[in-house]
Design an enzyme around this catalytic site. Structure first.
Site, PDB file in Angstrom:
ATOM      1  N   LYS A 239     -66.693  17.408 -37.701  1.00 40.83           N
ATOM      2  CA  LYS A 239     -66.604  18.861 -37.817  1.00 40.83           C
ATOM      3  C   LYS A 239     -67.854  19.477 -38.429  1.00 40.83           C
ATOM      4  CE  LYS A 239     -61.581  19.178 -37.965  1.00 40.83           C
ATOM      5  NZ  LYS A 239     -60.396  19.585 -38.748  1.00 40.83           N
ATOM      6  N   ARG A 240     -68.558  18.700 -39.229  1.00 41.10           N
ATOM      7  CA  ARG A 240     -69.749  19.267 -39.859  1.00 41.10           C
ATOM      8  C   ARG A 240     -70.861  19.529 -38.850  1.00 41.10           C
ATOM      9  NH1 ARG A 240     -73.734  15.426 -40.752  1.00 41.10           N
ATOM     10  NH2 ARG A 240     -73.111  13.265 -40.430  1.00 41.10           N
TER      11      ARG A 240
END
Length: 470
Positions: A239-240
């Site tokens: 997700k980063r």
């Protein structure tokens, strides 16, 4: 034999881009060979599977246009079939009940690790003939002790596994529920899947599944294991790295065909070609051409592709997708001006539909404030007679077209002996609130006569108020 591929997501989250690429490659392979594409929902993880995730997967596939020929099939509706196959394997001596407790298995593993052995079940219940009181058994598949299992992978080539390394995997839990490797085997068999295309994180499961299929006297399908997708920094995608849900890309303003084109290039290529129509992909794609190594996402490339599709797609098609984004701004996309015309005017300067929507709100709704810098530079005392002359010239127009508007603006510039930019820019700020818009004649044509004149009048009032304050 007719080609049949499948996409089999677990509904424990959203459809992420790795899953979307797997679905795309499976879909393309089926379409190329005139085959069927089957959707199967592997929802046997009752603790984590949920209806919301199922809907998210279906929504993502629908948005991408990956229509399926059969399904969706749900594994939770097939438990009776799995029990039937487990019982057959038991009856034929190809599976057995294991009564080992968790404590015994933990001790066995600890002992193996202490002696530098690979932790694996040692088959101690293979020859047990009596049940064990107080223990609900699991069912294990009796794997071969020796020899090899060969996976002729369509992407990775020949991969050889030693059967001695595979151990006797559990195919039914103590509560009778089937495990992943059993359900996949039965589903692929019953659904006559000829080609299994999936991520390479499943490669270690493949020899186990092949051995179960052979025990059932079933010819295994062909397998193709896709390399993983990495983040821009070369690490595992997370997700980063930004959006990982397919629908997040929709929300961020990407066209589905841009994402399709982008995903197919993550591991596959055809010469130096970057942009493909769907018809070209179906014709040119072949799973054997997929690269063996992992591919890293490149957000800039996706933006470039999206801008290309915004510029070159049918404006009606872009407008259909833009309408969702306009709705997010509280605008009814059926209201004038026609969204198709807004797309035509705005497509040269928008990388995403979200950006296009935000920059098009002023066509439908009056803005509250002028951009401070634009107003300070353009709505000055010198611009007042310019806007007054423009108001009069535009009010006199009987034919509200871009051509007539252009002629009127040019006429004002000539009468006032000003360059066109000195006339057009104050007008642009007056009617849009900012310094950037499509060509001024297109902008005014889309705004309409009444709204244009009202906004010029508002700008004149604004300038009057500022002069009084000064």
């Amino acid at each position: 034999m007719k080609v049949r591929t499948r996409f089999a997501p677990s509904p424990t989250g959203y459809l992420h881009i790795g899953g979307a690429r797997t679905a795309l490659f499976s879909w393309l392979y089926a379409r190329k060979h005139g085959g069927d594409f089957v959707l199967r929902v592997e929802d046997t993880d009752l603790a984590r599977s949920n209806a919301e995730s199922v809907n998210a997967i279906l929504e993502g596939m629908n948005w991408l246009g990956l229509e399926y020929d059969e399904g969706p099939f749900y594994q939770t509706q097939r438990f009776e079939r799995y029990r039937e196959v487990v019982q057959r394997l038991l009856d034929e001596g190809k599976a057995y009940h294991c009564y080992c407790t968790k404590e015994e298995l933990d001790a066995m593993r600890a002992e193996q690790m202490a002696s530098k052995q690979k932790p694996r079940y040692d088959g101690r219940c293979r020859h047990r003939t009596e049940p064990r009181e107080g223990v609900e058994p699991v069912v294990r598949f009796r794997n071969a002790d020796d020899g090899v299992t060969v996976v002729e992978d369509m992407v990775r080539g020949r991969v050889v596994f030693q059967n001695s390394e595979l151990d006797d995997l559990i195919i039914a839990r103590s509560d009778g529920s089937p495990t992943y490797n059993l359900t996949v085997v039965v589903d692929d068999w019953d659904m006559q899947i000829t080609h299994v295309i999936r991520g390479d994180d499943h490669l270690n499961n493949t020899p186990r599944q092949i051995n179960i299929l052979k025990a059932l006297d079933v010819e295994p399908p062909k397998y193709a294991h896709l390399p993983m997708i990495l983040g821009p920094d070369g690490t595992k995608l997370s997700k980063r790295h930004g959006a990982v849900s397919v629908m997040q890309y929709r929300d961020d303003g990407f066209l589905p065909e841009a994402l399709i084109n982008y995903l197919v290039r993550l591991g596959w290529s055809h010469g130096d070609q970057e942009v493909f129509t769907l018809e070209e992909l179906i014709e040119l794609f072949d799973i054997v051409d997929v690269n063996h190594s992992a591919s890293a996402i490149n957000p800039d490339k996706l933006l470039w592709l999206n801008q290309h599709y915004i510029k070159h797609s049918d404006p009606d098609h872009v407008a259909r997708h833009l309408s969702w984004h306009m709705g997010n701004h509280g605008i009814d996309p059926s209201a004038p001006p026609p969204l198709r015309e807004v797309v035509t005017a705005q497509r040269e300067r928008a990388k995403t539909l979200a950006e296009m929507a935000a920059n098009s709100v002023y066509f439908y709704r009056d803005f509250e404030d002028y951009e401070e810098k634009a107003a300070r530079k353009n709505l000055t005392g010198d611009a007042r007679p310019v806007l007054q002359a423009l108001h009069a010239a535009l009010e006199a127009l009987g034919d509200w077209t871009a051509e007539a508007i252009h002629a009127a603006v040019e006429g004002v510039a000539e009468r006032l002996e000003l360059k066109l930019g000195k006339v057009a820019q104050p007008l642009r700020v007056a009617v849009t609130g900012g310094s950037v818009s499509p060509p001024i004649d297109q902008t005014l044509a889309l705004l309409g006569k009444d709204r244009t004149l009202a906004r010029i009048g508002r700008a004149l009032d604004y300038m009057e108020a500022r002069s009084e304050e000064a």
